[in-house]
Design a protein around this motif. Structure first.
Motif, PDB file in Angstrom:
ATOM      1  N   ALA A 145       1.926   6.833  -6.801  1.00 53.21           N
ATOM      2  CA  ALA A 145       0.823   7.704  -7.211  1.00 53.21           C
ATOM      3  C   ALA A 145       1.136   9.165  -6.889  1.00 53.21           C
ATOM      4  CB  ALA A 145      -0.469   7.270  -6.534  1.00 53.21           C
ATOM      5  N   ASN A 146       1.702   9.413  -5.720  1.00 49.90           N
ATOM      6  CA  ASN A 146       2.024  10.786  -5.332  1.00 49.90           C
ATOM      7  C   ASN A 146       3.181  11.349  -6.156  1.00 49.90           C
ATOM      8  OD1 ASN A 146       0.050  10.854  -3.379  1.00 49.90           O
ATOM      9  ND2 ASN A 146       1.401  10.119  -1.751  1.00 49.90           N
ATOM     10  N   LYS A 147       4.154  10.470  -6.466  1.00 51.47           N
ATOM     11  CA  LYS A 147       5.286  10.916  -7.274  1.00 51.47           C
ATOM     12  C   LYS A 147       4.821  11.363  -8.641  1.00 51.47           C
ATOM     13  CE  LYS A 147       9.745   9.383  -9.119  1.00 51.47           C
ATOM     14  NZ  LYS A 147      10.723   8.253  -9.229  1.00 51.47           N
ATOM     15  N   GLU A 148       3.854  10.627  -9.184  1.00 59.01           N
ATOM     16  CA  GLU A 148       3.321  10.977 -10.500  1.00 59.01           C
ATOM     17  C   GLU A 148       2.246  12.060 -10.407  1.00 59.01           C
ATOM     18  OE1 GLU A 148       4.361   9.793 -13.448  1.00 59.01           O
ATOM     19  OE2 GLU A 148       5.942   8.716 -12.361  1.00 59.01           O
ATOM     20  N   GLN A 149       1.956  12.506  -9.155  1.00 56.87           N
ATOM     21  CA  GLN A 149       0.936  13.529  -8.897  1.00 56.87           C
ATOM     22  C   GLN A 149      -0.402  13.127  -9.507  1.00 56.87           C
ATOM     23  OE1 GLN A 149       2.688  17.176 -10.344  1.00 56.87           O
ATOM     24  NE2 GLN A 149       4.014  17.381  -8.571  1.00 56.87           N
ATOM     25  N   ARG A 150      -0.753  11.878  -9.254  1.00 52.48           N
ATOM     26  CA  ARG A 150      -1.974  11.335  -9.863  1.00 52.48           C
ATOM     27  C   ARG A 150      -3.130  11.198  -8.874  1.00 52.48           C
ATOM     28  NH1 ARG A 150      -0.628  12.086 -15.138  1.00 52.48           N
ATOM     29  NH2 ARG A 150       1.384  11.129 -15.603  1.00 52.48           N
ATOM     30  N   GLY A 151      -2.926  11.584  -7.628  1.00 54.14           N
ATOM     31  CA  GLY A 151      -4.042  11.499  -6.695  1.00 54.14           C
ATOM     32  C   GLY A 151      -3.816  10.479  -5.596  1.00 54.14           C
ATOM     33  N   TYR A 152      -4.860  10.255  -4.833  1.00 51.23           N
ATOM     34  CA  TYR A 152      -4.791   9.422  -3.631  1.00 51.23           C
ATOM     35  C   TYR A 152      -5.714   8.222  -3.787  1.00 51.23           C
ATOM     36  CZ  TYR A 152      -5.533   8.063   1.248  1.00 51.23           C
ATOM     37  OH  TYR A 152      -5.627   7.361   2.419  1.00 51.23           O
ATOM     38  N   ILE A 153      -5.272   7.079  -3.318  1.00 54.43           N
ATOM     39  CA  ILE A 153      -6.098   5.876  -3.345  1.00 54.43           C
ATOM     40  C   ILE A 153      -6.544   5.563  -1.925  1.00 54.43           C
ATOM     41  CG2 ILE A 153      -3.970   4.482  -3.334  1.00 54.43           C
ATOM     42  CD1 ILE A 153      -5.558   2.211  -4.553  1.00 54.43           C
ATOM     43  N   THR A 154      -7.831   5.426  -1.715  1.00 57.91           N
ATOM     44  CA  THR A 154      -8.361   5.164  -0.379  1.00 57.91           C
ATOM     45  C   THR A 154      -8.115   3.713   0.013  1.00 57.91           C
ATOM     46  OG1 THR A 154     -10.547   4.452  -1.133  1.00 57.91           O
ATOM     47  CG2 THR A 154     -10.205   6.830  -0.819  1.00 57.91           C
ATOM     48  N   PRO A 155      -8.141   3.401   1.316  1.00 56.97           N
ATOM     49  CA  PRO A 155      -7.992   2.005   1.739  1.00 56.97           C
ATOM     50  C   PRO A 155      -9.039   1.086   1.122  1.00 56.97           C
ATOM     51  CG  PRO A 155      -7.728   3.471   3.616  1.00 56.97           C
ATOM     52  CD  PRO A 155      -8.180   4.321   2.470  1.00 56.97           C
ATOM     53  N   GLN A 156     -10.272   1.567   1.001  1.00 50.70           N
ATOM     54  CA  GLN A 156     -11.326   0.736   0.414  1.00 50.70           C
ATOM     55  C   GLN A 156     -11.012   0.399  -1.039  1.00 50.70           C
ATOM     56  OE1 GLN A 156     -11.765   3.556   2.067  1.00 50.70           O
ATOM     57  NE2 GLN A 156     -13.118   3.154   3.806  1.00 50.70           N
ATOM     58  N   TYR A 199       0.833  -1.210   0.000  1.00 52.09           N
ATOM     59  CA  TYR A 199       0.000   0.000   0.000  1.00 52.09           C
ATOM     60  C   TYR A 199       0.868   1.260   0.000  1.00 52.09           C
ATOM     61  CZ  TYR A 199      -3.843   3.151   1.354  1.00 52.09           C
ATOM     62  OH  TYR A 199      -4.784   4.162   1.398  1.00 52.09           O
ATOM     63  N   GLN A 200       1.892   1.277   0.821  1.00 55.15           N
ATOM     64  CA  GLN A 200       2.753   2.455   0.899  1.00 55.15           C
ATOM     65  C   GLN A 200       3.500   2.687  -0.419  1.00 55.15           C
ATOM     66  OE1 GLN A 200       2.399   4.516   3.330  1.00 55.15           O
ATOM     67  NE2 GLN A 200       1.089   3.080   4.462  1.00 55.15           N
ATOM     68  N   LYS A 201       3.898   1.617  -1.073  1.00 52.56           N
ATOM     69  CA  LYS A 201       4.575   1.770  -2.368  1.00 52.56           C
ATOM     70  C   LYS A 201       3.625   2.295  -3.431  1.00 52.56           C
ATOM     71  CE  LYS A 201       8.301  -1.600  -1.730  1.00 52.56           C
ATOM     72  NZ  LYS A 201       8.939  -2.842  -2.223  1.00 52.56           N
ATOM     73  N   VAL A 202       2.389   1.806  -3.410  1.00 53.41           N
ATOM     74  CA  VAL A 202       1.386   2.296  -4.360  1.00 53.41           C
ATOM     75  C   VAL A 202       1.144   3.785  -4.138  1.00 53.41           C
ATOM     76  CG1 VAL A 202      -1.054   2.178  -4.997  1.00 53.41           C
ATOM     77  CG2 VAL A 202       0.253   0.065  -4.702  1.00 53.41           C
ATOM     78  N   LEU A 203       1.001   4.182  -2.881  1.00 55.77           N
ATOM     79  CA  LEU A 203       0.792   5.602  -2.575  1.00 55.77           C
ATOM     80  C   LEU A 203       1.991   6.442  -3.017  1.00 55.77           C
ATOM     81  CD1 LEU A 203      -0.807   5.504   1.005  1.00 55.77           C
ATOM     82  CD2 LEU A 203      -1.944   6.000  -1.165  1.00 55.77           C
ATOM     83  N   ALA A 204       3.188   5.921  -2.790  1.00 54.22           N
ATOM     84  CA  ALA A 204       4.399   6.666  -3.157  1.00 54.22           C
ATOM     85  C   ALA A 204       4.472   6.877  -4.666  1.00 54.22           C
ATOM     86  CB  ALA A 204       5.637   5.926  -2.660  1.00 54.22           C
ATOM     87  N   PHE A 241      -8.010   0.462  -2.434  1.00 50.99           N
ATOM     88  CA  PHE A 241      -6.821  -0.383  -2.438  1.00 50.99           C
ATOM     89  C   PHE A 241      -7.187  -1.838  -2.178  1.00 50.99           C
ATOM     90  CE2 PHE A 241      -3.584  -2.674  -0.036  1.00 50.99           C
ATOM     91  CZ  PHE A 241      -2.524  -2.624  -0.912  1.00 50.99           C
ATOM     92  N   ASN A 242      -8.037  -2.100  -1.198  1.00 46.42           N
ATOM     93  CA  ASN A 242      -8.400  -3.484  -0.866  1.00 46.42           C
ATOM     94  C   ASN A 242      -9.093  -4.181  -2.030  1.00 46.42           C
ATOM     95  OD1 ASN A 242      -7.288  -3.384   1.700  1.00 46.42           O
ATOM     96  ND2 ASN A 242      -9.195  -2.737   2.673  1.00 46.42           N
ATOM     97  N   LEU A 243      -9.944  -3.451  -2.745  1.00 44.51           N
ATOM     98  CA  LEU A 243     -10.606  -4.039  -3.915  1.00 44.51           C
ATOM     99  C   LEU A 243      -9.591  -4.361  -5.003  1.00 44.51           C
ATOM    100  CD1 LEU A 243     -13.810  -1.798  -4.209  1.00 44.51           C
ATOM    101  CD2 LEU A 243     -13.729  -4.214  -3.585  1.00 44.51           C
ATOM    102  N   PHE A 244      -8.715  -3.413  -5.282  1.00 45.99           N
ATOM    103  CA  PHE A 244      -7.721  -3.619  -6.337  1.00 45.99           C
ATOM    104  C   PHE A 244      -6.707  -4.688  -5.930  1.00 45.99           C
ATOM    105  CE2 PHE A 244      -8.346   1.163  -7.321  1.00 45.99           C
ATOM    106  CZ  PHE A 244      -9.543   0.886  -7.955  1.00 45.99           C
ATOM    107  N   ALA A 245      -6.385  -4.745  -4.626  1.00 43.30           N
ATOM    108  CA  ALA A 245      -5.417  -5.724  -4.141  1.00 43.30           C
ATOM    109  C   ALA A 245      -5.920  -7.142  -4.353  1.00 43.30           C
ATOM    110  CB  ALA A 245      -5.127  -5.478  -2.665  1.00 43.30           C
TER     111      ALA A 245
END
Length: 256
Positions: A16-27, A9-14, A29-33
């Protein structure tokens, strides 16, 4: 052997933020995971079929078929006892010899070997699967009709969609008389990034989280796939393209 759901999750957030593409919620993330894990898991079976047709590698750690079988071995269950149904509430429906797989093994993904030991036989016999359409042909021919030295089974679904098999000759439902064992591949447990809310922000909580069950080698693949799903969900095709490029590079490295 598990992959930390928080690390992914932390890598996905990193990313996404690096690419300035937005935030992924835990809900989200769990579906996509869960989707990413199941796609990778199912691909194992197709890859095994592919690599069985190609020459192997004398170095066991570099042999793709060996590596794939190791990844699947985490989920294999061998020779589990299973109960046979012998009665039914519907007198017009023959349920003798039936085994409802999904009632007894809710985690079953792919059925493997089925074995039966009849009381009159000295050892377990492997049960051959035949198609439902072949049943009458087998039963009506003296040379192929089932017996306790050459049992077979058919597989079909109940009216409610439950997965079941029927063994011929019918084994007894009394396990002190006849015994049935199955081996199967179970499906991975759903990953879940659990959290508690502190100051309106979700903070990771390991006590109500479930890690990925895939082999540790799949951590990068999970990150890339979840990133791709995230890009689709938040309508940021650039993020999906970045993830697809990373995944393609990894696949090329594995299969070259």
């Amino acid at each position: 052997m598990a992959i930390s759901v928080d690390t992914v999750y932390q890598k996905v957030l990193a990313f996404a933020n690096k690419e300035q593409r937005g935030y992924i919620t835990p809900q989200e993330f769990n579906l996509f995971a869960d989707q990413a894990q199941m796609e990778i898991f199912e691909q194992y079976f197709y890859d095994i079929n592919q690599f069985r047709r190609t020459p192997g590698n004398i170095h066991e750690y570099a042999d793709m078929l060996t590596n794939l079988e190791e990844k699947i071995s985490i989920f294999e269950r061998y020779d589990r006892s299973i109960s046979v149904q012998s009665t039914t509430s519907n007198p017009n429906f023959d349920s003798w010899g039936d085994i409802i797989l999904t009632d007894q093994f809710s985690d079953l993904y792919r059925l493997g070997m089925v074995r039966v030991r009849y009381q009159t036989e000295p050892k377990y016999r492997q049960v051959e699967e035949i198609k439902l359409s072949e049943l009458m042909t087998y039963n009506n021919a003296p040379l192929t009709k089932s017996n306790k030295k050459r049992p077979y089974y058919i597989r079909y679904a109940t009216l409610s969609g439950k997965d079941r098999i029927k063994i011929y000759p019918y084994p007894s439902s009394d396990e002190t008389i006849d015994k049935v064992r199955i081996s199967y591949t179970r499906k991975p447990m759903k990953p879940s990034w659990g959290y508690v809310v502190v100051n309106d922000k979700p903070l990771y909580n390991s006590s109500n989280s479930t890690n990925f069950e895939l082999h540790p080698a799949e951590e990068s693949e999970l990150v890339y796939r979840i990133l791709a799903f995230t890009g689709i969900a938040i309508e940021k095709p650039g993020l999906t393209q970045v993830a697809a490029g990373l995944e393609a590079g990894k696949m090329q490295q594995e299969k070259q």
